[in-house]
Write a protein that holds these residues in place. Structure first.
Motif, PDB file in Angstrom:
ATOM      1  N   TYR A  36       0.709  -1.370   0.038  1.00  0.00           N
ATOM      2  CA  TYR A  36       0.073   0.093  -0.024  1.00  0.00           C
ATOM      3  C   TYR A  36       0.945   1.251   0.051  1.00  0.00           C
ATOM      4  O   TYR A  36       0.770   2.021  -0.793  1.00  0.00           O
ATOM      5  N   THR A  37       1.756   1.158   0.767  1.00  0.00           N
ATOM      6  CA  THR A  37       2.503   2.565   0.965  1.00  0.00           C
ATOM      7  C   THR A  37       3.158   2.751  -0.363  1.00  0.00           C
ATOM      8  O   THR A  37       3.523   4.075  -0.563  1.00  0.00           O
ATOM      9  N   LEU A  38       3.721   1.919  -0.894  1.00  0.00           N
ATOM     10  CA  LEU A  38       4.526   1.918  -2.080  1.00  0.00           C
ATOM     11  C   LEU A  38       3.682   2.407  -3.384  1.00  0.00           C
ATOM     12  O   LEU A  38       4.101   3.236  -4.058  1.00  0.00           O
ATOM     13  N   THR A  39       2.568   2.010  -3.332  1.00  0.00           N
ATOM     14  CA  THR A  39       1.239   2.199  -4.042  1.00  0.00           C
ATOM     15  C   THR A  39       0.951   3.682  -4.241  1.00  0.00           C
ATOM     16  O   THR A  39       0.743   4.556  -4.995  1.00  0.00           O
ATOM     17  N   VAL A  40       0.863   4.263  -2.848  1.00  0.00           N
ATOM     18  CA  VAL A  40       0.661   5.610  -2.675  1.00  0.00           C
ATOM     19  C   VAL A  40       1.571   6.494  -3.071  1.00  0.00           C
ATOM     20  O   VAL A  40       1.617   7.454  -3.790  1.00  0.00           O
ATOM     21  N   PHE A  41       2.982   5.995  -2.713  1.00  0.00           N
ATOM     22  CA  PHE A  41       4.078   6.872  -3.375  1.00  0.00           C
ATOM     23  C   PHE A  41       4.253   6.830  -4.904  1.00  0.00           C
ATOM     24  O   PHE A  41       4.487   7.881  -5.438  1.00  0.00           O
ATOM     25  N   ARG A  42       3.932   5.864  -5.452  1.00  0.00           N
ATOM     26  CA  ARG A  42       4.081   5.716  -6.886  1.00  0.00           C
ATOM     27  C   ARG A  42       2.891   6.723  -7.489  1.00  0.00           C
ATOM     28  O   ARG A  42       3.486   7.373  -8.757  1.00  0.00           O
ATOM     29  N   SER A  43       1.920   6.814  -6.836  1.00  0.00           N
ATOM     30  CA  SER A  43       0.930   7.749  -7.546  1.00  0.00           C
ATOM     31  C   SER A  43       1.469   9.250  -7.142  1.00  0.00           C
ATOM     32  O   SER A  43       1.195  10.023  -8.402  1.00  0.00           O
ATOM     33  N   GLN A  44       2.170   9.436  -6.213  1.00  0.00           N
ATOM     34  CA  GLN A  44       2.512  10.689  -6.099  1.00  0.00           C
ATOM     35  C   GLN A  44       3.750  11.109  -7.086  1.00  0.00           C
ATOM     36  O   GLN A  44       3.857  12.110  -7.563  1.00  0.00           O
ATOM     37  N   VAL A  45       4.433  10.096  -7.388  1.00  0.00           N
ATOM     38  CA  VAL A  45       5.734  10.378  -8.189  1.00  0.00           C
ATOM     39  C   VAL A  45       4.940  10.710  -9.618  1.00  0.00           C
ATOM     40  O   VAL A  45       5.406  11.464 -10.538  1.00  0.00           O
ATOM     41  N   ASN A  46       3.974   9.677 -10.133  1.00  0.00           N
ATOM     42  CA  ASN A  46       3.594  10.033 -11.418  1.00  0.00           C
ATOM     43  C   ASN A  46       2.707  11.273 -11.609  1.00  0.00           C
ATOM     44  O   ASN A  46       2.388  11.831 -12.603  1.00  0.00           O
ATOM     45  N   SER A  47       2.289  11.770 -10.521  1.00  0.00           N
ATOM     46  CA  SER A  47       1.595  12.888 -10.629  1.00  0.00           C
ATOM     47  C   SER A  47       2.246  14.406 -10.146  1.00  0.00           C
ATOM     48  O   SER A  47       1.674  15.442 -10.542  1.00  0.00           O
ATOM     49  N   SER A  48       3.663  14.038  -9.768  1.00  0.00           N
ATOM     50  CA  SER A  48       4.418  15.104  -9.626  1.00  0.00           C
ATOM     51  C   SER A  48       5.029  15.663 -10.753  1.00  0.00           C
ATOM     52  O   SER A  48       5.591  14.706 -11.493  1.00  0.00           O
ATOM     53  N   ASN A  49       5.562  16.955 -10.762  1.00  0.00           N
ATOM     54  CA  ASN A  49       6.378  17.496 -11.566  1.00  0.00           C
ATOM     55  C   ASN A  49       7.633  17.781 -11.010  1.00  0.00           C
ATOM     56  O   ASN A  49       8.374  18.687 -11.766  1.00  0.00           O
TER      57      ASN A  49
END
Length: 610
Positions: A128-141
Motif C-alpha cells: 500500500y505505502t509503495l502504491t501511494v508513493f508511486r501515485s505521488q511520483v506519477n502526478s508530481s512534476n
C-alpha cells in the motif's frame, strides 16, 4: 621535369592490418557473501509515506532492496550470493546506480527499482505505502519525481546489455603518406579504425618528433613534419585502444526469509588495443642530360637506361635536348649506360655509377653529392687517308667526295699532308671517290665502299673491321701495279693467313707475302704478264691449285686480282669404282688437259713476241 621539390618524392606505404588484443584493466570480484554494515534512516528528497533507510555493504557500496516491505536487514543477518540478475530493466537501473555516493541519489534509484518491479509484475503484493508513493511520483512534476519516472521508463525500454569484450582493429592496407600543399607535412590517408565502442584513444609508439594524430569518426590521420623526415624510409608506428565497463548484478539471499533480498553490482573494465605501422618512403631523384663531348650541347636520339645493383632496369628513355628527370630511386647503387648512340656519334662505353644514400642524397663514384649527370658522347670520327701507292705517304691536292647510299653528297674536301677526319657520320653505307687527281698523279677511278654500324665502328665493304679508309694514287708516267685480294669463296670476305707468290713471265719471283684482312698492293711493276699462286692455304681452307695470270699496263693503272679459297670440309667416303673403264677415262682426261696446257703456253709466248 618536376619543378617543385615536394613533387620529387613518391611515397609508398608498408601496410599492416592489426586486430585487437583484449586485456582486463580492472575487475571487481563478486563476493560469495554480503554483510550489511550500514543501515540508517535517510532524509528523502521528496515525501515518502514510510521511513526510508539507506543501506551499504561492508565494502562501502550501496545495496538495493529487491523487495519492498520486508524486514530490513540487520548486522546480524548474513547474505549469500544467489543468481545473476538477468532482467534488462533491473540491470539498467542497477548499472546506472553504480558508483553513486549520496543518500539522495540512492533514494531515487531504490524507489525507481521498486516502481519498475511493481509495474513489470516482478514484485507481487499490495504494498500500500509503495502504491501511494508511486501515485505521488506519477502526478508530481518535481525534479526528483521526473528523474524517477525517466529512469523507470528507460528501464522498461532497455533493449538489453552487450556484455561482450570490446574489440578494435586498424587497417592500413589502403593507407599512404602524401606531402600536403604547404610542403610542411606528410599526411597519412586511408587509415581505418574499427571499434566496438565508437570511441578510441591513439598513441604514437615510433614517429619523428612533432608528429601528431587526428581522429574523425573511423578515420585516423597522422601528420609528420617534413623537415623531420631525414631518411628515404621513415617508419611510423602507433597504437589504438578502447575500453568497456561490463556490469554484473547479483541477488543476495538472507539467511532468514523474513528479511529483504538485497542486490549488489560489480564492474569489470576490459581494454582492447591494436597496433598499426606504415612508412614514409621518400624517393631520391636526379636529372640526366646527353651532351656532345666537345661542345657540351645537348644531343637527342641516345637510348639510355639505369639499372640497379641487381641488374633490373629502373628507367629507360631516349634523350632529347632537355634533361631527363629520374625519380623514384630507393637507397642503393645504380649504373647509367647507353644502349644506342645518337646518329653521328660513337656508342659510349662509359658506364656511370652513382649511389643513393639513405637520406636521399645522390653521390657519384667519388663520393661527391650530385643532382645532375652530363653524359658525354664523342662524334663518330672516320679517318680518310689519301696515299701515294708507292711510298704510302699522304698526298695533297686530291679532290675527294663522300656520298651516302642514296647518292647524296655528305662531304667534300681537298686532301693535304695530314689525314682527313670526318665527324658525325650516322650509321650506314658510304662511298669515297676522287673527282680531281693531285698534281703529278693519275686520277683514281676506284670507288671505295665503307660502312659504319650503330656503335660507330668502321668496316670495309666485306664487313671486315678497319681503322681508316685508304685511297691510293699512282704517279704519272710510272709503271702500273696490282691489288691482290684473297677471299672466302662463300662470302667474299678477305682471308688472312694465305702465303701467296707473284712471278713474272719468266718465272722470277716478284713478291711473296702472307695475306691479311686488306688487299695486298704491288706497285711500280713493269708492264707485262704475271702469275699469282698460293703455296700455303689459310687455316681451315683448301689450298688453291689455281694459277691466275694477269697483265700490268704501262699507264700507271692498278690491276685488280681476286683469288678464292673454299672452306675445308671432312673427307667424304667415295665408292670404289676403279674399273678398267674409269681408269681409262681418267687417263684420257689427263692427256687432254696436258695437251691444252702446252697449246696455251705456246700461244702466250707467240703473243708476247708479237
Amino acid at each position: 621535369m618536376r619543378k617543385n621539390l615536394k613533387k620529387l618524392f613518391t611515397l609508398f606505404l608498408l601496410c599492416l592490418t592489426c586486430l585487437s588484443t583484449v586485456v582486463v584493466a580492472h575487475a571487481e570480484s563478486a563476493p560469495g557473501s554480503l554483510a550489511i554494515t550500514s543501515y540508517k534512516v535517510s532524509n528523502t528528497p521528496m515525501s515518502f509515506p514510510a521511513t526510508f533507510r539507506a543501506k551499504k555493504t561492508n565494502d562501502g557500496r550501496y545495496s538495493y532492496c529487491a523487495y519492498y516491505a520486508k524486514t530490513p536487514p540487520t548486522s546480524g543477518v548474513s547474505y549469500s550470493r544467489g543468481n545473476v540478475i538477468t532482467d534488462n530493466g533491473i540491470n539498467y537501473i542497477l548499472n546506472k546506480a553504480y558508483g553513486i555516493n549520496d543518500d539522495s541519489s540512492f533514494f531515487i534509484y531504490q524507489t525507481a527499482l521498486w516502481v519498475y518491479m511493481v509495474d513489470k509484475g516482478i514484485m507481487q503484493g499490495p504494498h500500500y505505502t509503495l502504491t501511494v508513493f508511486r501515485s505521488q511520483v506519477n502526478s508530481s512534476n518535481s525534479a526528483t519525481a521526473n528523474q524517477i519516472k525517466a529512469i523507470v521508463n528507460e528501464a522498461k525500454n532497455c533493449p538489453g546489455f552487450n556484455k561482450n569484450a570490446p574489440s578494435i582493429s586498424v587497417d592500413t592496407s589502403a593507407a599512404k603518406f602524401t606531402l600536403d600543399s604547404t610542403g610542411k607535412y606528410y599526411v597519412s590517408e586511408g587509415i581505418k579504425v574499427v571499434t566496438s565502442e565508437g570511441v578510441y584513444n591513439v598513441s604514437l609508439t615510433q614517429a619523428p618528433a612533432g608528429t601528431t594524430t587526428e581522429k574523425s569518426g573511423s578515420t585516423l590521420t597522422i601528420k609528420v613534419p617534413a623537415d623531420k623526415v631525414t631518411n628515404l624510409k621513415t617508419d611510423v608506428s602507433f597504437s589504438v585502444s578502447n575500453s568497456k565497463d561490463i556490469y554484473t548484478s547479483y541477488y543476495y539471499n538472507p539467511s532468514n526469509s523474513k528479511y529483504q533480498i538485497m542486490t549488489a553490482t560489480y564492474k569489470e573494465t576490459k581494454t582492447a588495443s591494436a597496433n598499426g605501422s606504415l612508412s614514409i618512403e621518400k624517393k631520391a631523384s636526379l636529372s640526366v642530360i646527353k651532351v656532345d663531348a666537345s661542345s657540351k650541347e645537348a644531343i637527342s636520339g641516345a637510348e639510355l637506361q639505369i639499372v640497379n645493383s641487381s641488374g633490373t632496369v629502373v628507367d629507360k628513355w631516349t634523350s632529347t635536348n632537355e634533361a631527363h628527370p629520374v625519380s623514384g630511386l630507393s637507397a642503393g647503387t645504380y649504373t647509367l649506360k647507353e644502349t644506342k648512340s645518337p646518329d653521328g656519334y660513337k656508342l659510349s662505353d662509359v658506364q656511370i655509377k652513382f649511389t643513393v644514400e639513405t637520406d636521399g642524397t645522390v653521390k657519384d663514384s667519388n663520393g661527391k653529392t650530385i643532382t645532375k649527370i652530363e653524359y658525354e658522347n664523342n662524334k663518330t670520327g672516320i679517318t680518310i687517308s689519301k696515299q701515294d701507292i708507292t711510298s704510302q705517304e699522304e698526298v695533297s691536292g686530291a679532290h675527294l667526295v663522300i656520298k651516302d647510299e642514296t647518292g647524296k653528297e655528305i662531304a667534300s674536301w681537298v686532301s693535304s699532308d695530314k689525314k682527313y677526319i670526318i665527324q658525325g657520320l650516322a650509321a650506314g653505307t658510304y662511298t669515297l671517290t676522287e673527282t680531281i687527281a693531285p698534281d703529278g698523279y693519275i686520277l683514281s677511278k676506284e670507288e671505295i665502299t665503307f660502312k659504319i654500324d650503330d656503335k660507330g665502328n668502321l668496316y670495309d665493304k666485306d664487313g671486315n673491321a678497319i681503322s681508316q679508309v685508304v685511297m691510293y694514287n699512282q704517279k704519272e708516267n710510272t709503271p702500273g701495279g696490282v691489288s691482290i685480294s684473297k677471299q672466302d669463296i662463300t662470302n667474299g670476305k678477305e682471308l688472312p693467313g694465305a702465303t701467296l707468290v707473284v712471278k713474272d713471265y719468266n718465272g722470277n719471283v716478284i713478291d711473296t707475302w702472307v695475306s691479311t684482312s686488306q688487299p695486298h698492293i704491288i706497285s711500280n711493276l713493269e708492264s707485262g704478264i704475271y702469275t699469282l699462286t698460293e703455296t700455303i692455304a689459310p687455316e681451315g681452307y683448301i689450298l688453291s691449285t689455281e694459277t691466275i695470270t694477269f697483265t700490268v699496263k704501262d699507264d700507271g693503272s692498278i690491276t685488280k686480282v681476286v683469288m678464292y679459297n673454299s672452306p675445308n670440309t671432312k673427307d667424304i667416303p667415295v665408292e670404289n669404282t676403279a674399273s678398267y673403264k674409269t681408269i681409262t677415262s681418267s687417263l684420257i682426261g689427263i692427256m687432254i688437259v696436258m695437251i691444252g696446257t702446252v697449246i696455251l703456253v705456246k700461244t702466250s709466248k707467240k703473243n708476247t713476241l708479237n
